[in-house]
Design a protein around this motif. Structure first.
Motif, PDB file in Angstrom:
ATOM      1  N   PRO B 231      -5.125  15.967   6.962  1.00 51.77           N
ATOM      2  CA  PRO B 231      -4.791  17.401   6.915  1.00 51.77           C
ATOM      3  C   PRO B 231      -5.944  18.274   6.408  1.00 51.77           C
ATOM      4  O   PRO B 231      -6.208  19.342   6.971  1.00 51.77           O
ATOM      5  CB  PRO B 231      -3.610  17.454   5.940  1.00 51.77           C
ATOM      6  CG  PRO B 231      -3.026  16.095   5.972  1.00 51.77           C
ATOM      7  CD  PRO B 231      -4.171  15.153   6.182  1.00 51.77           C
ATOM      8  N   LEU B 234      -8.564  18.397   9.104  1.00 58.53           N
ATOM      9  CA  LEU B 234      -8.132  19.235  10.230  1.00 58.53           C
ATOM     10  C   LEU B 234      -8.354  20.708   9.921  1.00 58.53           C
ATOM     11  O   LEU B 234      -8.828  21.478  10.764  1.00 58.53           O
ATOM     12  CB  LEU B 234      -6.653  18.969  10.541  1.00 58.53           C
ATOM     13  CG  LEU B 234      -6.033  19.805  11.658  1.00 58.53           C
ATOM     14  CD1 LEU B 234      -6.708  19.528  12.989  1.00 58.53           C
ATOM     15  CD2 LEU B 234      -4.536  19.537  11.772  1.00 58.53           C
ATOM     16  N   LEU B 235      -8.041  21.099   8.688  1.00 54.02           N
ATOM     17  CA  LEU B 235      -8.218  22.501   8.317  1.00 54.02           C
ATOM     18  C   LEU B 235      -9.706  22.875   8.309  1.00 54.02           C
ATOM     19  O   LEU B 235     -10.086  23.968   8.732  1.00 54.02           O
ATOM     20  CB  LEU B 235      -7.596  22.769   6.947  1.00 54.02           C
ATOM     21  CG  LEU B 235      -7.381  24.249   6.664  1.00 54.02           C
ATOM     22  CD1 LEU B 235      -6.348  24.841   7.603  1.00 54.02           C
ATOM     23  CD2 LEU B 235      -6.966  24.474   5.221  1.00 54.02           C
ATOM     24  N   GLN B 238     -10.731  23.407  11.802  1.00 57.07           N
ATOM     25  CA  GLN B 238     -10.279  24.717  12.257  1.00 57.07           C
ATOM     26  C   GLN B 238     -11.230  25.811  11.756  1.00 57.07           C
ATOM     27  O   GLN B 238     -11.549  26.738  12.496  1.00 57.07           O
ATOM     28  CB  GLN B 238      -8.839  24.968  11.768  1.00 57.07           C
ATOM     29  CG  GLN B 238      -8.190  26.232  12.307  1.00 57.07           C
ATOM     30  CD  GLN B 238      -8.333  27.418  11.369  1.00 57.07           C
ATOM     31  OE1 GLN B 238      -8.727  27.257  10.218  1.00 57.07           O
ATOM     32  NE2 GLN B 238      -8.034  28.601  11.861  1.00 57.07           N
ATOM     33  N   ILE B 252      -5.790  19.080  16.816  1.00 53.72           N
ATOM     34  CA  ILE B 252      -4.430  19.081  16.270  1.00 53.72           C
ATOM     35  C   ILE B 252      -3.620  17.954  16.890  1.00 53.72           C
ATOM     36  O   ILE B 252      -2.936  17.199  16.196  1.00 53.72           O
ATOM     37  CB  ILE B 252      -3.751  20.447  16.526  1.00 53.72           C
ATOM     38  CG1 ILE B 252      -4.425  21.535  15.692  1.00 53.72           C
ATOM     39  CG2 ILE B 252      -2.265  20.378  16.196  1.00 53.72           C
ATOM     40  CD1 ILE B 252      -3.936  22.928  15.993  1.00 53.72           C
ATOM     41  N   SER B 255      -4.390  14.639  15.487  1.00 53.91           N
ATOM     42  CA  SER B 255      -3.903  14.369  14.134  1.00 53.91           C
ATOM     43  C   SER B 255      -2.383  14.267  14.051  1.00 53.91           C
ATOM     44  O   SER B 255      -1.863  13.795  13.043  1.00 53.91           O
ATOM     45  CB  SER B 255      -4.419  15.430  13.162  1.00 53.91           C
ATOM     46  OG  SER B 255      -3.937  16.694  13.537  1.00 53.91           O
TER      47      SER B 255
END
Lengths: 307, 281
Positions: B231, B234-235, B238, B252, B255
């Motif tokens: 997580p 992933l952020l 982004q 996304i 994941s």
């Protein structure tokens, strides 16, 4: 082979030991690892955080200045963002009590009838709940994209162009838009709890009520709702507990913005402690969340400790 | 008259079915959006819109997202973390649940409530002291820093579920083992645990998902790239590629595929475990 009988015992093996663990100590030995772990990494940090909340401290330097209750007073009397955050938490919690709970109950009632494909429907409505909330937030940020997102594209396609807006960058709409995402991702929880609750209500009650001439609404009012009393306690308590803990969705979707309009206590605590280095003040904010949640959780914990 | 009732019921069922169908299509829209955005080129997506079918499927998005997003690092970390955290946490929880379910001793009720109260403790109230503690232990910024809080916050629910399950196992079986000379430890290890495999498996599944998804603790305790979990990674991805929509959606999708797969194949065990104890047995 007649010697083999069910329940026959193997010969007793008596082992001699130098010393024996006293019988009364055994339960505590089993409990020791969990208790020590829990005390060291959950209870101790909690108490440490309470201690820190009475100080002015940046979280790094060796000097801490004792300020008594000043941090707490600031939350309620000085810091407008903290009050806005508390208000946002309250709005969020009221919404969480009403909407996902209501939708979850309706879905459970619909799915409890063994309708065609009910397992598939249950899977679909529950599936967002297993995703990482960071991914949920990013998916919906894309849905809310002002130019290319599904929401605005759909609104324009059905002639509601004037409704299209920036959603997450709009002061009025950012929190409701984030909350819609929350409904999407969380409706599965009340749904499965209510489904489990409904399945525990005996069919006999419904038959008896039907024989007595009760209509569908009366059966719902006098059989289903009382039968779900325990489930309501759990579902509503969890809604409040989680309503005050909310962090991931707000952090990934709005980062507390635009401005500070979508700050909640969970994110404001994070910003204060780890971005602005106000560890004392952030700890006080964390304890405000903890105090609210722990008090509200009392009936829930009592319910869980019974039986 | 009978046929009237039957017809009305049929109508009612049809209306409910259509309502569920419409709602489930809305519920699937975000998933469809991600997939339709992830499998095409950026130009195609922006020119023709999310609802159009891609001109050409761009599978390369996934390979590109995987390598530019460093997902191999994040996947390795999340899997390692799961391998460390899940068995350890559930074993400790089972140890504690055993006496709470099957032995009589002083303060058992109080100890149980002490653990249950943890269900209501917000993570936020431990974060700053945990960060200080992990720095002092010299494991801040490493994957090991996440194991202690993850295990601690998992214990209340796991002890609650296992205690409930252990109580359903007949005490006679333990008694028989004790008469055969088994110590309490052997009774736990050789009788209780093997009989509790369904509950242990359910908790494992729930715990794997929770560990994979956890964000806030990992965000605070880890800042080094090589220790990030999925997580947080992933952020970060982004943040770096926020306007590369197709690449971001591919990331996304990468994941969430593991949790979706686990959920779809194992949901029977999973859902029953979540509501355990919520309904009087």
């Amino acid at each position: 082979m007649s010697e083999i009988t069910l329940g026959a015992r193997r010969p007793v093996i008596v082992r001699r030991r130098r010393w024996r663990i006293p019988v009364t100590a055994i339960p505590y030995l089993f409990l020791a690892p969990a208790t020590l772990w829990y005390a060291a990494f959950l209870v101790y940090p909690m108490l440490q955080s309470l201690y820190v909340s009475f100080f002015d401290w940046d979280g790094l330097s060796p000097t801490m200045t004792f300020v008594g209750l000043e941090n707490y007073i600031n939350i309620f009397a000085v810091d407008e963002v903290a009050r806005l955050a508390l208000w946002n938490n309250i709005l969020w919690t009221i919404g969480a009590l009403a909407l996902p709970t209501f939708f979850g109950l309706m879905l459970a009632l619909a799915l409890n009838r063994r309708a065609p494909a009910s397992t598939l429907f249950r899977t679909i409505f529950y599936s967002p709940a297993v995703l990482p909330l960071v991914a949920v937030g990013l998916i919906w940020a894309w849905m809310y994209n002002p130019h290319f997102g599904v929401v605005n594209v759909t609104l324009k396609a059905v002639g509601l162009r004037s409704w299209a807006n920036g959603w997450l960058s709009n002061y009025e709409m950012a929190l409701p838009a984030t909350f819609v995402t929350f409904i999407w991702s969380h409706v599965g929880f009340p749904m499965i709890f209510y489904l489990a609750g409904l399945q525990a209500i005996s069919k006999d009650y419904y038959e008896a009520a039907t024989i007595d001439g009760a209509n569908a609404f009366q059966r719902f009012r006098h059989v289903t709702m009382p039968g779900l009393a325990e489930t309501h306690v759990i579902v509503l308590s969890l809604a409040v507990i989680n309503g005050f803990k909310v962090f991931d969705l707000v952090y990934t979707m709005t980062y507390g913005g635009p401005g500070r309009s979508t700050q909640v206590l969970g994110t404001w605590m994070y910003f204060q402690t780890f971005q602005y280095y106000h560890a004392g003040y952030g700890s006080a904010l964390a304890w405000v969340i903890a105090a609210i949640v722990l008090v509200i959780a009392i009936p829930y914990i009592r319910r869980m400790s019974r039986g | 008259m009978m046929s009237d009732v039957r017809r009305q019921r049929r109508l009612e069922q049809t209306v409910i079915f259509l309502g569920l169908l419409a709602l489930s299509l809305i519920w699937l829209t975000p998933f469809a959006t991600v997939v339709l955005s992830a499998i095409r080129g950026q130009g195609d997506l922006l020119a023709r819109g999310v609802f159009s079918l891609p001109k050409k499927i761009a599978w390369s998005n996934f390979a590109e997202a995987w390598s530019t997003g460093d997902f191999s690092i994040y996947f390795r970390n999340s899997l390692l973390l799961i391998a460390m955290k899940v068995p350890l946490g559930i074993f400790i929880a089972a140890l504690a649940a055993y006496p709470l379910a099957k032995l009589r001793f002083r303060f058992s009720g109080a100890i149980f409530i002490f653990f249950l109260a943890g269900l209501a403790v917000p993570v936020q109230v431990t974060l700053q002291p945990l960060l200080v503690m992990m720095k002092q232990l010299g494991i801040a910024n490493s994957l090991f820093a996440l194991v202690p809080p993850y295990v601690a916050f998992g214990l209340p629910f796991q002890i609650f579920v296992l205690r409930g399950f252990f109580r359903l196992i007949p005490s006679e079986l333990l008694e028989a083992a004790r008469l055969d000379g088994a110590s309490e430890w052997t009774a736990f290890l050789r009788v209780m645990l093997p009989l509790s495999v369904p509950a242990l498996a359910t908790l494992c599944i729930i715990d794997v998902l929770a560990t994979w998804n956890e964000f806030l603790i990992a965000l605070v305790l880890i800042s080094a790239k090589e220790s990030r979990t999925v997580p947080v990674g992933l952020l970060q991805f982004q943040g770096e590629y926020s306007s590369q929509y197709t690449l971001l959606m591919a990331g996304i999708l990468i994941s969430i595929v593991p949790v979706i797969a686990i959920f779809i194949f194992l949901q029977r065990y999973f859902v029953a475990g979540l509501t355990a104890g919520a309904v009087k047995g």
